[in-house]
Motif scaffolding. Structure first.
Motif, PDB file in Angstrom:
ATOM      1  N   SER A  79       6.477  -0.569   5.878  1.00 36.68           N
ATOM      2  CA  SER A  79       6.854   0.173   7.224  1.00 36.68           C
ATOM      3  C   SER A  79       8.655  -0.316   7.243  1.00 36.68           C
ATOM      4  O   SER A  79       9.127   0.558   8.029  1.00 36.68           O
ATOM      5  N   ARG A  80       8.935  -1.336   6.669  1.00 38.81           N
ATOM      6  CA  ARG A  80      10.312  -1.622   6.599  1.00 38.81           C
ATOM      7  C   ARG A  80      11.053  -0.447   5.747  1.00 38.81           C
ATOM      8  O   ARG A  80      12.240   0.078   5.891  1.00 38.81           O
ATOM      9  N   PHE A  81      10.377   0.131   4.615  1.00 36.53           N
ATOM     10  CA  PHE A  81      10.739   1.217   3.637  1.00 36.53           C
ATOM     11  C   PHE A  81      11.018   2.368   4.416  1.00 36.53           C
ATOM     12  O   PHE A  81      11.978   3.190   4.535  1.00 36.53           O
ATOM     13  N   GLU A  82      10.045   2.650   5.199  1.00 41.24           N
ATOM     14  CA  GLU A  82      10.023   3.960   6.042  1.00 41.24           C
ATOM     15  C   GLU A  82      10.868   3.942   7.004  1.00 41.24           C
ATOM     16  O   GLU A  82      11.497   4.858   7.304  1.00 41.24           O
ATOM     17  N   VAL A  83      11.505   2.851   7.843  1.00 40.29           N
ATOM     18  CA  VAL A  83      12.097   2.377   8.907  1.00 40.29           C
ATOM     19  C   VAL A  83      13.592   2.499   8.484  1.00 40.29           C
ATOM     20  O   VAL A  83      14.395   3.636   9.069  1.00 40.29           O
ATOM     21  N   PHE A  84      14.061   2.024   7.546  1.00 46.86           N
ATOM     22  CA  PHE A  84      15.286   1.892   7.051  1.00 46.86           C
ATOM     23  C   PHE A  84      15.705   2.905   6.081  1.00 46.86           C
ATOM     24  O   PHE A  84      16.844   3.496   5.873  1.00 46.86           O
ATOM     25  N   LEU A  85      14.714   3.281   5.107  1.00 43.23           N
ATOM     26  CA  LEU A  85      15.269   4.302   4.000  1.00 43.23           C
ATOM     27  C   LEU A  85      14.608   5.504   4.125  1.00 43.23           C
ATOM     28  O   LEU A  85      14.670   6.297   3.384  1.00 43.23           O
ATOM     29  N   GLY A  86      13.539   5.564   5.130  1.00 41.26           N
ATOM     30  CA  GLY A  86      13.048   6.913   5.142  1.00 41.26           C
ATOM     31  C   GLY A  86      11.737   7.250   4.170  1.00 41.26           C
ATOM     32  O   GLY A  86      11.720   8.497   3.858  1.00 41.26           O
ATOM     33  N   GLU A  87      11.502   6.049   3.532  1.00 43.68           N
ATOM     34  CA  GLU A  87      10.605   6.417   2.325  1.00 43.68           C
ATOM     35  C   GLU A  87       9.200   5.943   2.642  1.00 43.68           C
ATOM     36  O   GLU A  87       9.125   4.591   2.968  1.00 43.68           O
ATOM     37  N   ARG A  88       8.275   6.775   2.560  1.00 42.81           N
ATOM     38  CA  ARG A  88       6.886   6.408   3.061  1.00 42.81           C
ATOM     39  C   ARG A  88       6.205   5.871   1.833  1.00 42.81           C
ATOM     40  O   ARG A  88       6.009   6.947   0.922  1.00 42.81           O
ATOM     41  N   ILE A  89       5.771   4.801   1.657  1.00 43.76           N
ATOM     42  CA  ILE A  89       4.826   4.430   0.450  1.00 43.76           C
ATOM     43  C   ILE A  89       3.554   4.386   0.806  1.00 43.76           C
ATOM     44  O   ILE A  89       3.035   3.696   1.992  1.00 43.76           O
ATOM     45  N   PRO A  90       2.530   5.304   0.402  1.00 45.64           N
ATOM     46  CA  PRO A  90       1.138   5.305   0.719  1.00 45.64           C
ATOM     47  C   PRO A  90       0.392   3.822   0.253  1.00 45.64           C
ATOM     48  O   PRO A  90       1.001   3.282  -0.599  1.00 45.64           O
ATOM     49  N   ALA A  91      -0.242   3.477   1.148  1.00 46.05           N
ATOM     50  CA  ALA A  91      -1.047   2.335   0.898  1.00 46.05           C
ATOM     51  C   ALA A  91      -2.179   2.590   0.015  1.00 46.05           C
ATOM     52  O   ALA A  91      -2.663   3.651  -0.191  1.00 46.05           O
ATOM     53  N   ALA A 195       6.315   0.774  -7.330  1.00 49.25           N
ATOM     54  CA  ALA A 195       5.527   0.265  -8.302  1.00 49.25           C
ATOM     55  C   ALA A 195       4.281  -0.997  -7.746  1.00 49.25           C
ATOM     56  O   ALA A 195       3.272  -0.759  -8.375  1.00 49.25           O
ATOM     57  N   LEU A 196       4.687  -1.490  -6.608  1.00 48.54           N
ATOM     58  CA  LEU A 196       3.754  -2.673  -6.469  1.00 48.54           C
ATOM     59  C   LEU A 196       3.153  -2.632  -5.204  1.00 48.54           C
ATOM     60  O   LEU A 196       2.093  -3.194  -4.820  1.00 48.54           O
ATOM     61  N   LEU A 197       3.727  -1.818  -4.139  1.00 48.85           N
ATOM     62  CA  LEU A 197       3.088  -1.667  -3.050  1.00 48.85           C
ATOM     63  C   LEU A 197       2.096  -0.444  -2.647  1.00 48.85           C
ATOM     64  O   LEU A 197       1.402  -0.256  -1.658  1.00 48.85           O
ATOM     65  N   GLY A 198       2.494   0.414  -3.450  1.00 50.96           N
ATOM     66  CA  GLY A 198       1.665   1.946  -3.424  1.00 50.96           C
ATOM     67  C   GLY A 198       0.472   1.735  -4.417  1.00 50.96           C
ATOM     68  O   GLY A 198       0.178   0.791  -4.972  1.00 50.96           O
ATOM     69  N   PRO A 199      -0.150   2.921  -4.495  1.00 52.31           N
ATOM     70  CA  PRO A 199      -1.416   2.947  -5.356  1.00 52.31           C
ATOM     71  C   PRO A 199      -0.718   3.016  -6.798  1.00 52.31           C
ATOM     72  O   PRO A 199       0.242   3.757  -6.988  1.00 52.31           O
ATOM     73  N   SER A 200      -1.510   2.565  -7.644  1.00 56.64           N
ATOM     74  CA  SER A 200      -1.018   2.589  -9.082  1.00 56.64           C
ATOM     75  C   SER A 200      -1.375   4.082  -9.497  1.00 56.64           C
ATOM     76  O   SER A 200      -1.946   4.577  -8.911  1.00 56.64           O
ATOM     77  N   SER A 201      -0.702   4.553 -10.717  1.00 60.78           N
ATOM     78  CA  SER A 201      -1.039   5.582 -11.341  1.00 60.78           C
ATOM     79  C   SER A 201      -2.410   5.855 -11.627  1.00 60.78           C
ATOM     80  O   SER A 201      -2.976   7.042 -11.448  1.00 60.78           O
TER      81      SER A 201
END
Length: 418
Positions: A79-91, A195-201
């Motif tokens: 949520s910090r990435f989405e709030v400050f950088l506008g980057e949504r990292i999927p869980a 690399a570490l918070l989202g799903p791996s490749s």
């Protein structure tokens, strides 16, 4: 000249007063605080688990608390990435567990948990250090840039003009460098987060494969449902009207034996054509989707197919329970197409059809063997190619052993596990 303008525009875009500079700075500073707190909690729980391992019961409590904190803190960081950088990292996808023991072992083996744990360590060390560097750069820059003001006010012996000028220049350099530092730390943090918070490749690939498999299964189910609908419409509509027509023509044929010959011949031809059309329509309806397959199951449906085979055939079905509907349909059409190919091309004298579950019970095996001349190849005709495509639509396998001179054995395995 244009290159100088581009450089100037880039400098202004990262100037201390730009929105990007404040967003990157806020992201790094907040990330430093959050990283130190969350990393500290995770480290404390991990240490407590190691210390309490001998007690087992208390260690279980700290382990499950560690699991919960790792995932909750990962969601907070996303949520910090989405709030400050506008980057949504999927869980990453979560796995359901039946009980606490399965969860204990499953989470310990979970790739997502260890990747999240690695990010919390990264946020504690690198994020904390980055926040300190950026904060000191901003504070030092602002302090030195305003040296002409507070230097005269606070110092008993004001510094010389040259020293104040040098401090001001150094402060301005730091103020302009701070946004670049913040952007750099934010970029590194973003790379680590992706690399570490989202799903791996590998997990993303598995999810895509699962999604495609579900989509394909839905398409197969929809096609089977549509075939069943068409079969019902033909059976309840056109087929009933043809039956009525054939019966009326038969009655007319029997009721007017003294009619003129041309009329009796016309009625007889019409009666025969109506019966032929009715027979052909029944074959079409049966080929679309046999009603007996829905009502009585695969054994009864295949019994009818084998009974209609021009080549003498023997059927053996050993199924303790009914397979899924889509698998039943594929197995039915596999046997139907295989027997049709035997009658057209093999010159066989007998056919054996065996339908049973594999040893593990997770696959339905269909074997069609004949004593014909062999030489069956999918590339030589559309029948076997269509059969292979139908089997592949449900992730099944098709193996054809048909040497020249025979015999021919077709083995199909269809997944039917839950």
């Amino acid at each position: 000249m244009s290159s100088y303008r581009a450089v100037a525009a880039e400098l202004l875009r990262h100037a201390p007063w730009s929105a990007r500079a404040w967003q990157a700075t806020a992201h790094v500073l907040v990330g430093g605080v959050v990283g130190v707190v969350t990393g500290g909690v995770v480290f404390a729980l991990a240490l407590a688990t190691a210390v309490l391992a001998v007690t087992v019961v208390f260690a279980l409590g700290t382990v499950f608390a560690l699991y919960a904190c790792v995932y909750a803190f990962a969601a907070l960081q996303r949520s910090r990435f989405e709030v400050f950088l506008g980057e949504r990292i999927p869980a990453p996808a979560t796995h359901p567990y039946d009980g606490w023991s399965q969860r204990l072992v499953g989470e310990a083996r979970s790739e997502a948990l260890w990747r999240h744990l690695a990010y919390h360590i990264f946020a504690l060390v690198v994020g904390g250090a980055g926040a300190i560097v950026v904060a000191l750069t901003w504070a030092g820059g602002l302090l030195l840039a305003t040296a002409p003001l507070h230097g005269w006010l606070l110092a008993d012996d004001p510094a010389g003009p040259l020293a104040l000028a040098g401090a001001t220049v150094a402060g301005l350099v730091l103020v302009f460098a701070a946004p670049w530092l913040a952007r750099g730390f934010a970029a590194v943090d973003l790379l680590a987060g992706r690399a570490l918070l989202g799903p791996s490749s590998r997990a993303e690939l598995a999810l895509r494969v699962a999604s495609l498999a579900r989509s394909r299964a839905d398409l197969v189910a929809a096609a089977d449902a549509e075939r069943r609908r068409i079969e019902r419409d033909l059976h309840d509509g056109m087929q009933q009207r043809l039956v009525s027509l054939a019966m009326n023509l038969g009655l007319a044929r029997a009721s007017f034996p003294d009619a003129p010959d041309p009329l009796r011949e016309a009625i007889a031809r019409s009666h025969d054509d109506a019966k032929l059309a009715l027979s052909e329509l029944r074959d079409v309806v049966r080929g679309l989707y046999p009603a007996v397959l829905d009502n009585l199951g695969l054994d009864a449906a295949l019994s009818g197919v084998v009974a209609r085979s021009p080549v003498p055939a023997r059927l053996r079905v050993d199924l303790p329970e009914r397979p899924p509907v889509a698998i039943e349909a594929v197995a039915y059409f596999v046997v139907s197409e295989a027997l049709a190919n035997v009658a057209k091309h093999s010159f066989a004298s007998r056919v054996e059809v065996t339908v049973q579950l594999t040893e593990g019970g997770d696959k339905l095996r269909v074997v069609v063997a004949d004593d014909g001349r062999g030489g069956a190849r999918p590339e030589r005709g559309t029948g076997l190619r269509g059969l292979a495509q139908r089997v592949a639509s449900v992730d099944g396998t098709l193996d054809i052993d048909s040497p020249d001179g025979g015999p021919t054995t077709i083995v199909v395995e269809l997944p039917c596990g839950s």
